[in-house]
Enzyme design. Structure first.
Site, PDB file in Angstrom:
ATOM      1  N   GLY A 126      54.171  40.484   5.723  1.00 43.16           N
ATOM      2  CA  GLY A 126      53.734  41.093   4.484  1.00 43.16           C
ATOM      3  C   GLY A 126      53.279  42.528   4.704  1.00 43.16           C
ATOM      4  O   GLY A 126      53.106  42.982   5.847  1.00 43.16           O
ATOM      5  N   CYS A 127      53.082  43.242   3.596  1.00 38.28           N
ATOM      6  CA  CYS A 127      52.750  44.660   3.680  1.00 38.28           C
ATOM      7  C   CYS A 127      51.347  44.863   4.237  1.00 38.28           C
ATOM      8  O   CYS A 127      51.160  45.595   5.214  1.00 38.28           O
ATOM      9  CB  CYS A 127      52.891  45.303   2.313  1.00 38.28           C
ATOM     10  SG  CYS A 127      52.062  44.414   0.979  1.00 38.28           S
ATOM     11  N   TYR A 128      50.348  44.227   3.641  1.00 42.22           N
ATOM     12  CA  TYR A 128      48.987  44.357   4.162  1.00 42.22           C
ATOM     13  C   TYR A 128      48.890  43.881   5.612  1.00 42.22           C
ATOM     14  O   TYR A 128      48.263  44.536   6.442  1.00 42.22           O
ATOM     15  CB  TYR A 128      48.004  43.561   3.305  1.00 42.22           C
ATOM     16  CG  TYR A 128      47.714  44.087   1.919  1.00 42.22           C
ATOM     17  CD1 TYR A 128      47.140  45.347   1.724  1.00 42.22           C
ATOM     18  CD2 TYR A 128      47.959  43.310   0.790  1.00 42.22           C
ATOM     19  CE1 TYR A 128      46.832  45.811   0.444  1.00 42.22           C
ATOM     20  CE2 TYR A 128      47.654  43.763  -0.490  1.00 42.22           C
ATOM     21  CZ  TYR A 128      47.083  45.013  -0.667  1.00 42.22           C
ATOM     22  OH  TYR A 128      46.774  45.449  -1.924  1.00 42.22           O
TER      23      TYR A 128
END
Lengths: 335, 335, 335, 335
Positions: free
Chosen positions: C153-155
């Protein structure tokens, strides 16, 4: 590999030029220059433009001797102030460099234009005569053999690409002057500290009404009067020009469509969107494209034209000119 | 009617103070001042802040003699640089003015704080001792009789309003330092030309890590260590502080809710949003409110606190202090 | 040329994947798919994403038979909802496709994780076991031979790239949980109409406090507890994570610098900025880079980590995984 | 105290109306209504509009019986869809309410206008005849005695306030149609989830070219043809209109200045900025002002006109109409 130097590399256009020269397989980036007394001299360009970090960390060099830089360069890109380009372009040219000037110093072949609109007397009538206007899609043949290419301004690029096919095909009634309203991102003012461009002060408004230097540039190269009103928008990059013009008698929407679509059918960087469509800033930001939409009702046409002011309005159009001048594939380093 | 002057009226906080003093039925705006050699001297304030046009077109006067201005004023608002406030506040006080200082010059009762964090040696220990910290919801009694009120900084206001009810009720385990991450709009840097605040350069990032002056202001007034990391956000006004802290043993969410809700139950300008809620910048921009949300899980609490940095973080909190000091209705000129 | 299909091509990540696959000299883009009943089915992708116009005008096809698409594809990129990826990845895998899944469906090797955080019961424990977590800089060897790569995921990407070198070198005191505050651009919520993402509603605020799915993803892969607080920012793309952690005894700033610099010395897409530096969103937007800055004071370290959420947080990291998996040059189609 | 109800209170204009009615000392806010099946029914308005929290926490009521609401109200503000206003205004009027309609349902006294531009057949020719157009600065006398006031649209307000003084004084050559280019903030589209207004999709572009409903509204009330091109801008509130027109023979800049300055000399909410000045969005956002700048060169005039679309373009103009209608001080609840 052509040895390529960029003068005025510290600005936003300079950074884009740097990125593209670095990408270009036939160009070798041999020097990045800033003015001799710039406080940026000595810093890596990536200190100023963080996106370049790790890719291009070359230092910004003070341009102390134009002549000695000229002796080592094949290609010179000038992202400098008008007066600076005016002064140094001839020095580079005298050494046989091909010069691509992104300032206004050689865009209009009239001495008086410079005293009136730029506030200096032009000293190089000969170079003004020889300079070729680098509106890439329209001036291919002249660019291909020029020594000095005057890359068009950002507003003039967006405006002319939309209007030229209609004017050249006689589709407009020019007794009524086309009205060009354009909004530019704040990067158009360059990389510098100023109250006008201070974050909290930027807010949509018109400026330079009836007095912007790009008006005569547009009018001269289109060969007709226009009313041009630039605006500052609250975004970083891009220009949207909305143009209202009167059609000549009996001109239909399909004639307008034909003119625009045939003008650009082999020109991949200009995208005619079709009748009834409207250009959107976001589709061209960070790209070398110009999007053009148009609508006709009764005797009027409204055109919308969008570009990235730093790319199609400056750096990528310069790169198009380089590709044309040296016979490289037209989209090299652009798409 | 209390004669009121504003020094440092040209800035963003100065403009908000001007607007509020103008609105206030018991204050008479008798002078707007800028530094003696400011290029803004002589201009109407509405030339700098267009929203005021037609409402308040008073000129910005050069502050040439502090003493003579002091002789005509009852209330003095200082929206000036720290060093300037330090120098001129005592002159106003000597003439019997009540002084509301929005700089950091009198916020912390420790001389060494100023040499360390502000870079100047404080000359007025006596006034430092007498100055009252103007955190309006928490210092009512002292403000009501003070001559010199040091209005808190923007980040400290957002941070303390959220943390103080928990700390004062012993709900936190302070062995683990609370972590305050806050994002401020660009107006926090003041009205001036700078590269950092240039429209194209503003982009979310942390600054002043481990070194911002507001850290010791927060820590001193809360009486505990904190880690404070400020950020510049790409918006004009507002601060959002997100605070992570460890709870003392056995502290529940309802204890946290009780502490916050009872602290502010008679304080209309602080709005506890309830457990599980999160403060949103937009709800407080252009208002004098502070919104506070909180969530508890296991041993941790996360608080979010939002204010308008120019209002609750500066001008409207100063106005709260004026209203308290002179016994005016608490929300006058604010809501 | 590997035949490559993208499922979920209509979204923002899908569009970036499309652009990169198109650029990649060893990949052939053979199909763009959307869900069977999507109203976008049949439209050229460039109708949704204007930047692609003239470059890639392929139609978005309804994914009516996963199996028949699988039979024609070598490489499958899934930019689909978690449940969709969960359902269709095994079908592609059964046909021998290499699957790069950008959803959360195969990121954590625990069945219960999915019931708790994603609200569905995971049906494919075997594939969960075989799936390789595609944190490109840290999992090269496993990615090189995997059939199913779960792109992070991005985070989690921004967070882990900053924390992992410190944790793996034992530099942190993990009794005190690292505090990750992160702000994401609105594109993180995907391309869809919603009140939350409506232009006038977007305003900096925290969400998913103590409950965001990326917290367990980060914690699992780092092997320690963390407090993770995501925020919505008023910009289109990018993530800035600011991370506060306690150092183990006697850890110095230079130990932190060594850990970060040596971890990434041969990893061109992660740029350690140096001690005292702070990552800036703008430097990574529209790029595949992760910038990391850090500062140490006493027992604490503050790290800032910036990525483009759609690129290093999604599409370009998927492309890194493809390049690793098939032995292509690591930066192909990325820089 | 006049009992005042707001229908359509959940939207952005509704929230501004709510705030202003609450501030108004002669109005009593007796009900906030939404459509009967709205999912917002039952919620406090401050749940939707966080700025109102603690100030106005009234619930949004479903409008189940127009007639019974009408029986309790003196003043009705309709911030409803055109068709809804068309249907319910006559019911309120039949009960003797004074109705201030912010929709387009009663703005143009022509039945066919509604079938052409609004897609419904108007059923209330009698009310169309009696309705008064609420352009506050220009229609004072009629507003003062009207039962039904059709508050102008946002674009028409900005456009007419700039053009009307010139047209009424015969200063324009109307053979050449004035060209109005206007840019509106995203709040103009109302409070709803849509792809067009999704944060990541908003990007400067023209829309409704040659087809926007405000064109005939402007043309009808000015009594001349105009070309009107609206644009969506990447900001929340405000409209900037840039208007290019041809002057009649021998009209000078000072004649233009005289016309604008004398038209508004006793009208504090319209601020003529002077010749050579340009209106700036930021100066009018969150205010009830209209700023107008103008420049003349040769035979052309360029006017710039800025308003807050939700205030002078909607809610505060409605409040001006209320103040006129009931003889309250003209700026009550506005400045």
């Amino acid at each position: 590999m052509l040895k390529t130097v960029i003068v005025g590399a510290s600005g936003y256009t300079g950074a884009e030029l740097t990125r593209m020269v670095h990408l270009h397989p036939q160009l070798e980036l041999t020097g990045l220059y800033v003015s001799e007394n710039s406080t940026d001299a000595g810093k890596p360009i990536s200190d100023l433009h963080g996106t370049l970090k790790g890719l291009i960390d070359l230092p910004l060099l003070p341009l102390s001797s134009v002549e000695s830089v000229a002796q080592t360069a094949d290609v010179v890109l000038l992202a400098t102030a008008h007066e600076v380009s005016h002064d140094i372009a001839p020095v580079f040219l005298a050494q046989g460099c091909k010069v691509f000037d992104l300032s206004g110093a050689f865009r209009v072949q009239s001495d008086s234009f410079y005293t009136t609109f730029y506030g200096f007397e032009h000293q190089y009538s000969d170079w003004l005569d020889k300079a070729v206007y680098g509106l890439a899609e329209w001036n291919h043949e002249a660019i291909a053999t020029a020594d000095l290419i005057a890359v068009p301004g950002c507003y003039p690029t967006a405006s002319q690409l939309a209007l030229k096919p209609l004017i050249d095909n006689g589709l407009l009634d020019l007794n009524q002057w086309p009205v060009i309203n354009a909004v530019s991102g704040a990067s158009g003012a360059g990389r510098k500290a100023s109250m006008t461009n201070s974050f909290c002060e930027v807010s949509l408004h018109a400026y330079g009404i009836f007095s912007h230097r790009h008006q005569p540039e547009i009018a001269t190269h289109l060969g007709c009067d226009v009313i041009f009103t630039p605006h500052l928008g609250n975004f970083k990059r891009g220009i949207l020009a909305t143009i209202t013009a009167k059609l000549a008698d009996d001109v239909t929407e399909s004639a307008v469509s034909d003119a625009l679509e045939s003008a650009y059918q082999d020109m991949p960087l200009v995208r005619p969107l079709g009748a009834g469509q409207s250009a959107k800033l976001q589709s061209v930001q960070h790209t070398g494209f110009c999007d053009i939409g148009w609508s006709v009702k009764g005797q009027h046409v409204i055109l919308t034209s969008a570009i990235d002011n730093l790319l199609k309005g400056a750096a990528s159009q310069a790169m198009q000119c380089i590709n044309i001048r040296f016979g490289f594939a037209p989209l090299t380093a652009i798409v």
